[in-house]
Motif scaffolding. Structure first.
Motif, short mmCIF file in Angstrom:
data_model
loop_
_atom_site.label_atom_id
_atom_site.label_comp_id
_atom_site.label_asym_id
_atom_site.label_seq_id
_atom_site.Cartn_x
_atom_site.Cartn_y
_atom_site.Cartn_z
N PRO A 1 -4.55 -0.42 -2.73
CA PRO A 1 -4.61 0.93 -3.30
C PRO A 1 -5.56 1.86 -2.55
O PRO A 1 -5.50 3.09 -2.73
N ALA B 1 0.83 -1.21 0.00
CA ALA B 1 0.00 0.00 0.00
C ALA B 1 0.86 1.26 0.00
O ALA B 1 0.52 2.26 -0.62
N GLY C 1 3.43 1.73 -1.51
CA GLY C 1 3.96 1.98 -2.84
C GLY C 1 5.38 1.49 -3.03
O GLY C 1 5.92 1.53 -4.13
N ALA D 1 -6.91 8.80 4.25
CA ALA D 1 -8.20 8.13 3.98
C ALA D 1 -8.83 7.68 5.30
O ALA D 1 -8.14 7.44 6.28
N ARG E 1 -4.63 4.90 1.44
CA ARG E 1 -3.85 6.12 1.18
C ARG E 1 -3.83 6.99 2.45
O ARG E 1 -4.81 7.04 3.19
#
Lengths: 405, 61
Positions: A143, A56, A58, A149, A146
């Motif tokens: 995804p 998540a 990245g 969120a 973030r």
């Protein structure tokens, strides 16, 4: 002479370990390993923790994430026939029926189909509702995680608590909703569960206990006290259901998983065994009550036992009676390891024997669990295994005599 | 046979110490130590330890 045809249904940890043990003990056997997921066997625990974080955040591609999970195997490609990406749908006296209607002829069937997440029977917010059990679940959820969120996690068992902790680490706003009075209450007992609740709150989780979800409205979770919580992502972590529907009609007791004896043989069925999360067995270390045990260590123990049983029956060799694995489980939350041995869930009393629960996450705490005055489990919080080892030795000594009872 | 532990991925679960106490142990600092060279009679235990490692950090061979 050709060896037996053995079909293992379920290509996760338990299925893979069964195949490896059978390959070693019955070189002539023809082994088929069936998995409903398209992926080669992989390890699930990191999905809610470090792999989700990398995934998540990245820093990790899907390929890298899967490489971290992939289970190393002692099998070579010729050892087993792998049939991935298709579920088994039934069992009959000749073998295992697949979703495309084909029959895999089988002298022995080993059920290793595991569990699936329980879902809330409510409509709404389908596009942001997730579960976390498999790699594809993680791939869909990652995804959404973030920074900033708003994540609502429903259910504060281990998966729910781990994903809540991971969410906080990734910079999400996290609300954790638990119908019971404390998180992980059944597994940890009241005092430790209360300390874990404090740990989550200290790390910024809004933990709402004693609350159930009543409805979903667009972008919101509605609780049974009328409270509305805004959500960008929702994770349902409300426990699991055993995947045993395909065994209907086999004669096995499927009232909760598959009831097996101390050889992993399914009671009431012929030449059917069950391993891993779905195997419901009595552990003589504790009592004679059969239980399913969803710990990572059980697939390995039960797989070896099932392979021994098939090998003994095929070769006529004697098999030692008794199956009494020492259960253990762990969880990592906010960089703190929860490490358990034995069966704390069966305990009546908990005693802190080292440290102080108000110091949870800062200094090590070791808790002993007892039933009927006898030691039945030990849990370390933030304690190195070396420091728990002497307590585990005491536990092993306390549990062993019942094996001969 | 050789026992190799990838200490970079070891998370000190300690399952190997339970599965094969003659090969794996903790030293006084709590670090994992192990017998690097084992004989044939110890291979089954070492493989059980390797299987029991949740991080797959142990390689036998």
């Amino acid at each position: 002479m050709a060896g037996p045809q053995i079909t293992i249904v379920g290509a996760s940890l338990a299925g893979l370990r069964t195949a490896e043990a059978l390959r070693a003990s019955l070189p002539d056997a023809s082994i088929t390993l069936i998995g409903d997921e398209p992926h080669a066997p992989y390890n699930r625990p990191p999905l809610s923790k470090e792999v989700m974080e990398g995934f998540a955040g990245g820093g990790m591609s899907e390929d890298e994430a899967f490489a971290r999970l992939s289970l190393r195997s002692k099998l070579s490609p010729d050892d087993v026939q792998m049939r991935l990406g298709m579920p088994a749908t039934g069992i009959d006296p000749n073998g295992v029926r697949m979703a495309d209607g084909t029959l895999i002829p089988s002298d022995w069937v080993v059920a290793a189909t595991g569990i699936r997440p329980r879902r809330l029977p409510l409509h709404g917010n389908e596009s942001i509702r997730h579960v976390l059990r498999g790699f594809d679940d993680a791939r869909a959820l990652a995804p959404m995680l973030r920074p900033g969120a708003r994540m609502v996690v429903i259910g504060a068992g281990f998966i729910g608590c781990e994903i809540a902790a991971t969410g906080r680490k990734l910079g999400l706003h996290v609300t954790l909703i638990e119908p019971g009075p404390q998180p992980m209450l059944r597994a940890l007992g009241t005092r430790v569960a209360a300390a874990m609740a404090a740990l989550h709150r200290r790390h910024g989780v809004t933990l709402l206990t004693g609350r159930a979800v009543e409805a979903f409205t667009p972008g919101k979770v509605i609780l049974d006290d009328g409270k509305e919580i805004e959500a960008d992502v929702i994770v349902e972590a409300l426990g699991s259901l055993p995947n045993t529907e395909w065994l209907t009609g086999s004669g096995a007791d499927l009232s909760d998983g598959v009831l097996v004896d101390d050889r992993m043989l399914a009671t009431g069925a012929r030449n059917l065994l069950a391993v891993g999360d779905i195997a419901r067995f009595a552990n003589p270390l504790f009592d004679d009550v059969p239980r399913r045990v969803e710990h990572w260590c059980i697939p390995g123990f039960s797989a070896r036992r099932a392979a021994e049983t098939i090998a003994a029956q095929e070769t006529g060799a004697p098999q030692l009676p008794g199956f009494a694995p020492l259960p253990s489980f762990w969880s990592d939350q906010y960089g703190m390891r929860v490490q358990a041995f034995g069966a704390p869930a069966l305990a009546e009393t908990q005693t802190v024997i080292e440290g102080d629960l108000s110091q949870i996450g800062e200094a090590r705490v070791i808790i002993e669990y007892a039933r009927g005055g006898a030691l039945i489990g030990v849990i370390g919080l933030g304690a190195l295994p070396a420091t728990i080892a002497k307590h585990r030795a005491r536990l092993t000594a306390a549990l062993s005599p019942k094996e001969n009872a | 046979m050789k026992v190799h532990v990838n200490i970079d991925i070891c998370l000190l679960h300690g399952q190997c110490v339970i599965a094969a106490p003659e090969i794996f142990s903790f030293d006084d600092n709590g670090d994992l130590v192990w017998v690097a060279e084992i004989d044939d009679s110890q291979v089954a235990d070492a493989e059980a330890a390797s299987d029991a490692c949740p991080e797959q950090a142990i390689i036998i061979g």
